[in-house]
Design an enzyme around this catalytic site. Structure first.
Site, short mmCIF file in Angstrom:
data_model
loop_
_atom_site.label_atom_id
_atom_site.label_comp_id
_atom_site.label_asym_id
_atom_site.label_seq_id
_atom_site.Cartn_x
_atom_site.Cartn_y
_atom_site.Cartn_z
N GLU A 9 1.99 51.46 24.65
CA GLU A 9 2.79 52.06 26.30
C GLU A 9 1.83 53.13 26.29
OE1 GLU A 9 6.54 49.33 26.62
OE2 GLU A 9 7.13 51.00 25.72
N GLY A 44 11.27 44.44 31.94
CA GLY A 44 11.33 42.41 32.22
C GLY A 44 12.33 42.61 33.42
N MET A 66 14.24 48.20 26.68
CA MET A 66 15.20 47.38 25.36
C MET A 66 15.28 49.18 25.12
SD MET A 66 13.43 44.57 23.55
CE MET A 66 15.08 44.56 21.94
N GLU A 67 15.12 50.50 25.79
CA GLU A 67 15.28 51.75 25.38
C GLU A 67 15.34 52.54 26.03
OE1 GLU A 67 11.74 50.13 25.72
OE2 GLU A 67 12.23 49.59 23.11
N ASP A 124 7.03 40.83 33.08
CA ASP A 124 7.86 39.44 32.71
C ASP A 124 9.93 39.32 33.67
OD1 ASP A 124 8.84 40.53 30.14
OD2 ASP A 124 10.21 39.81 31.14
N1 ADE Z 1 10.86 44.41 28.41
C1 ADE Z 1 9.58 43.93 28.86
N2 ADE Z 1 10.49 42.27 28.94
C2 ADE Z 1 11.52 42.67 28.23
C3 ADE Z 1 12.52 41.70 28.75
N3 ADE Z 1 12.39 40.76 28.62
N4 ADE Z 1 13.67 41.74 27.73
C4 ADE Z 1 13.50 42.72 26.98
N5 ADE Z 1 12.57 44.26 26.84
C5 ADE Z 1 11.71 44.04 28.40
#
Ligand code: ADE
Length: 231
Positions: free
Chosen positions: A13, A79, A173-174, A197
């Site tokens: 990233e 995501g 996640m951050e 995703d």
């Molecule tokens: N970052 C990118 N895709 C993610 C996902 N599916 N879950 C958590 N963090 C992500």
């Protein structure tokens, strides 16, 4: 703005960001590397935190308290939950929540602990600069809610829980932990993500396939924002 922090979670990233700078000085602190560089007269510090809320909290705090950064931008992947967000699309957070913070056993809502709030807001001015950049360059950028947790979400059940509980548009996640640090320390922040995703059963596969591309999309857009801020 006198010193700008740019954070990603993973090496992938920040690599496309570092490539935009020459004369980068490495500074090691607290088991991480901070890359100090300049854009014109603007001092910039770049780092990847490592994945998750704890490491990103450490990095954001370090950027502000040790390196003296007074504005913080986060770039990375997420995501998608909102069906309008396809892989490669960009989202900017207007507010964020910790989807895995749970003391509901005591009658509190998901994402809440006493002294905090379910949501933390980002800086309105920085968000508007990003929206202007998107508009001027004809780039699709959705403004919305990002949910953060220490889980890679790869199933419909958890994804739907996060949608139904927080009305979130994307998850990662951050972001929320970084935004909480910035809010507490009065540092304006912007959280930008490109979709890698859609947090479903194909998420692991799609993440591996699209991480690099989506990370670059986010980084390229972020640099446009930095250039506009630096005008
Ligand atoms: N970052 C990118 N895709 C993610 C996902 N599916 N879950 C958590 N963090 C992500």
């Amino acid at each position: 703005m006198t010193k700008l922090a740019i954070i990603g979670a993973m090496e992938e990233e920040i690599i496309p960001l570092l490539l935009k700078f020459t004369d980068v000085k490495e500074n090691n602190f607290a088991s991480n590397t901070y890359y100090e560089c300049k854009l014109g007269n603007l001092d910039v510090v770049i780092a990847y935190s490592k994945i998750g809320k704890v490491f990103s909290t450490l990095t954001a705090t370090t950027m502000i308290e040790k390196f003296g950064c007074d504005t913080l931008l986060f770039s990375g992947v997420a995501g998608g939950i909102n069906p309008d967000l396809k892989i490669g699309d960009l989202i900017i957070a207007n507010k964020l929540t910790q989807h895995d913070l749970d003391i509901t056993a005591f009658g509190h809502p998901h994402g809440y602990v006493p002294g905090g709030g379910v949501f933390v807001h980002t800086d309105e001015k920085l968000k508007n600069v990003a929206l202007e950049v998107a508009n001027e360059n004809n780039i699709k950028l959705i403004e919305g809610i990002i949910a953060t947790g220490d889980q890679f979400v790869a199933n419909e059940q958890r994804k739907n829980f996060i949608l139904n509980t927080f009305n979130a548009d994307a998850l990662e996640m951050e972001g929320a932990s970084v935004a909480v640090v910035c809010d507490a320390l009065n540092v304006p922040c912007l959280i930008l993500r490109a979709i890698s995703d859609t947090a479903d059963m194909d998420a692991g596969f799609n993440f591996d396939e699209f991480l690099e591309d989506s990370a670059k999309k986010s980084a390229d857009f972020l640099i446009k924002v930095v250039n506009k801020l630096n005008k």
